[in-house]
Write an enzyme that holds these catalytic residues in place. Structure first.
Site, mmCIF file in Angstrom:
data_model
loop_
_atom_site.group_PDB
_atom_site.id
_atom_site.type_symbol
_atom_site.label_atom_id
_atom_site.label_comp_id
_atom_site.label_asym_id
_atom_site.label_seq_id
_atom_site.Cartn_x
_atom_site.Cartn_y
_atom_site.Cartn_z
ATOM 1 N N GLU A 68 1.971 1.904 -3.423
ATOM 2 C CA GLU A 68 0.867 2.472 -4.214
ATOM 3 C C GLU A 68 0.861 3.990 -4.105
ATOM 4 O OE1 GLU A 68 -3.438 3.721 -3.413
ATOM 5 O OE2 GLU A 68 -3.177 1.640 -2.765
ATOM 6 N N HIS A 69 1.034 4.496 -2.896
ATOM 7 C CA HIS A 69 1.117 5.953 -2.706
ATOM 8 C C HIS A 69 2.343 6.525 -3.418
ATOM 9 C CE1 HIS A 69 -1.756 7.172 0.678
ATOM 10 N NE2 HIS A 69 -2.057 5.901 0.416
ATOM 11 N N GLU A 95 -3.439 7.982 7.758
ATOM 12 C CA GLU A 95 -4.567 7.313 7.114
ATOM 13 C C GLU A 95 -5.054 6.146 7.972
ATOM 14 O OE1 GLU A 95 -5.567 4.854 2.973
ATOM 15 O OE2 GLU A 95 -3.703 5.997 3.164
ATOM 16 N N HIS A 119 0.831 -1.206 0.000
ATOM 17 C CA HIS A 119 0.000 0.000 0.000
ATOM 18 C C HIS A 119 0.865 1.257 0.000
ATOM 19 C CE1 HIS A 119 -2.276 3.112 2.435
ATOM 20 N NE2 HIS A 119 -2.981 3.013 1.327
#
Length: 455
Positions: free
Chosen positions: A83-84, A160, A80
């Site tokens: 992905e950022h 997040e 993840h």
């Protein structure tokens, strides 16, 4: 997350079922769902095109066959995190410019990470397709990371997690249910990562993950909308076909050990206004289904939870009036095993113990007496009819095909979905229900207010 940075969704693969459409109801049982066109580039990248000429718009998606369950131990969240970081720039497209360019050209872009895949997508006008293909291919091969962009973004994903998990009791109990269901398999580790490991993720680890998995021969390009395979192929060859293939590791997942004891997780929190109960069983997936239970379990879920006439809603909400909602869901779309879950929320003043007893009693009826052929026939018809017009969407077909291909299915598997659903019998549904619901290794989760009596 900064406003200029697109919000990304974390998709739990264990709960992501393959949702497909069908042809119009009269032809629903015939083979054919999206009628895709497909070809493979010389470097091994699979390309799928779903023509839809209704509007001059396309949905462009690149799926990498790698997700959170492919991470090494100790670096949870790296899939993840990467992905950022894919939005942090190349020599051609500087950090933050990707999304600005898409928006300036009237489009929208996003990305999401799951246990089994990571996907990047853009919705743009047809005449902007080449633009996003050029930029997406560029970051597939030429991502440039520096400490100056990596470590501030690590703070972003930590925040997040605080907002989406730690501040949300329903997400916290879900995370704990997953971790208790999968005690050894990586599906028990959150996609976003455990906080203590996220805090130590490094640029070097992100670069290693990128160089290991992000190769054209480990990716699928899916384009849905106003384009044909013949029109797309020259562009795919020009941009993606120019990227050399690289050796990619085999996916090696540990096997969940046999556990025979039922487990129970209880979370009390002052922020809980609506208590709930949930139970999860490990179930077959499309890929790992030696007894052919995946399609019968989908029909079972429709019978139990498919609207206001379903068994659970009719019994617990309408007749007994002890719940405001009751459901059973099944997720076969995973590389490894899937899950089947059932749950309910109590009506005002209803004791949780009473609700639990009634919910498990309804499931016991299925195990003991089964469902009828009439119920199965009605469910099959409803499933095919409700899905009849999903092909009108641009995003839905691309997501369905991309997730299916990334988790070991073929285009033919997807196209045969109506036929396979239409052939499910009551005997098959009952056998699958007994096989899964009779397991004693389930996990029950209770979400409760801070004050109150636990059942």
């Amino acid at each position: 997350m900064p406003a200029a940075h697109p919000v990304r969704r974390l998709v739990a693969a264990g709960l992501l079922a393959l949702t497909v459409s069908a042809t119009p109801p009269a032809l629903a049982a015939e083979k054919g769902v999206f009628f895709p066109e497909s070809f493979t580039l010389a470097n091994g990248m699979q390309v799928v095109v779903i023509p839809n000429r209704r509007v001059p718009v396309v949905n462009h998606m690149v799926w990498y066959k790698v997700g959170a369950a492919d991470e090494d131990r100790g670096v949870s969240g790296i899939a993840h995190f990467l992905e950022h970081l894919m939005f942090k720039g190349t020599d051609e497209v500087p950090a933050g410019a990707f999304s600005r360019i898409v928006a300036k050209n009237g489009g929208r872009d996003n990305a999401f990470t799951s246990y089994d895949y990571t996907a990047y997508h853009q919705n743009v006008a047809r005449d902007r397709l080449e633009l996003v293909m050029r930029m997406e291919a560029d970051r597939m091969a030429n991502l440039k990371l520096t400490d100056a962009v990596v470590y501030p973004e690590r703070d972003v994903i930590i925040e997040e997690r605080r907002q989406r998990v730690e501040n949300e009791p329903a997400d916290r109990i879900g995370e704990q249910i997953n971790a208790t269901t999968f005690v050894h398999h990586p599906y028990g580790t959150p996609v976003i990562g455990w906080p203590q490991e996220m805090a130590n993720l490094t640029r070097e680890e992100a670069e290693r993950f990128y160089k290991t998995w992000y190769a054209p021969n480990n990716a699928i390009l899916v384009v849905s909308g106003d384009v044909s395979a013949d029109e797309l192929k020259p562009l795919a060859e020009k941009y993606y076909g120019a990227i050399p293939a690289r050796p990619v590791p085999e996916r090696r997942r540990v096997v969940e050990p046999p556990i025979s004891a039922e487990r129970r997780v209880t979370l009390r929190d002052a922020e809980v206004r609506q208590p709930s109960v949930r139970r999860t069983w490990i179930a077959p997936s499309y890929r790992l289904d030696p007894d052919n239970q995946a399609y019968p379990l989908q029909v079972l879920a429709e019978i139990m939870s498919g609207g206001s006439t379903s068994r659970l809603y009719r019994s617990l909400v309408v007749e007994q009036k002890i719940a405001t909602s009751a459901w059973l869901g099944y997720g076969p779309g995973a590389w490894d095993m899937g899950t089947l879950s059932a749950g309910a929320t109590p009506a005002a003043g209803v004791d949780m113990a009473k609700l639990e007893t009634a919910l498990w009693a309804e499931l016991a009826k299925v195990v003991e007496t089964g469902v009828s052929e009439e119920e199965v026939a009605t469910a099959r018809k409803r499933m095919l009819a409700e899905a009849a017009y999903a092909r009108d969407s641009l995003t839905g077909p691309a997501q369905t095909l991309g997730s299916a291909l990334a988790t070991g299915q073929s285009l033919d598997d997807v196209e045969n979905w109506p036929v396979r659903i239409d052939s499910v019998t009551a005997e098959q549904v009952n056998a699958a229900a007994r096989a899964v619901l009779s397991q004693t290794n389930h996990v029950t989760g209770l979400l409760l207010p801070l004050q109150g009596k636990d059942s």
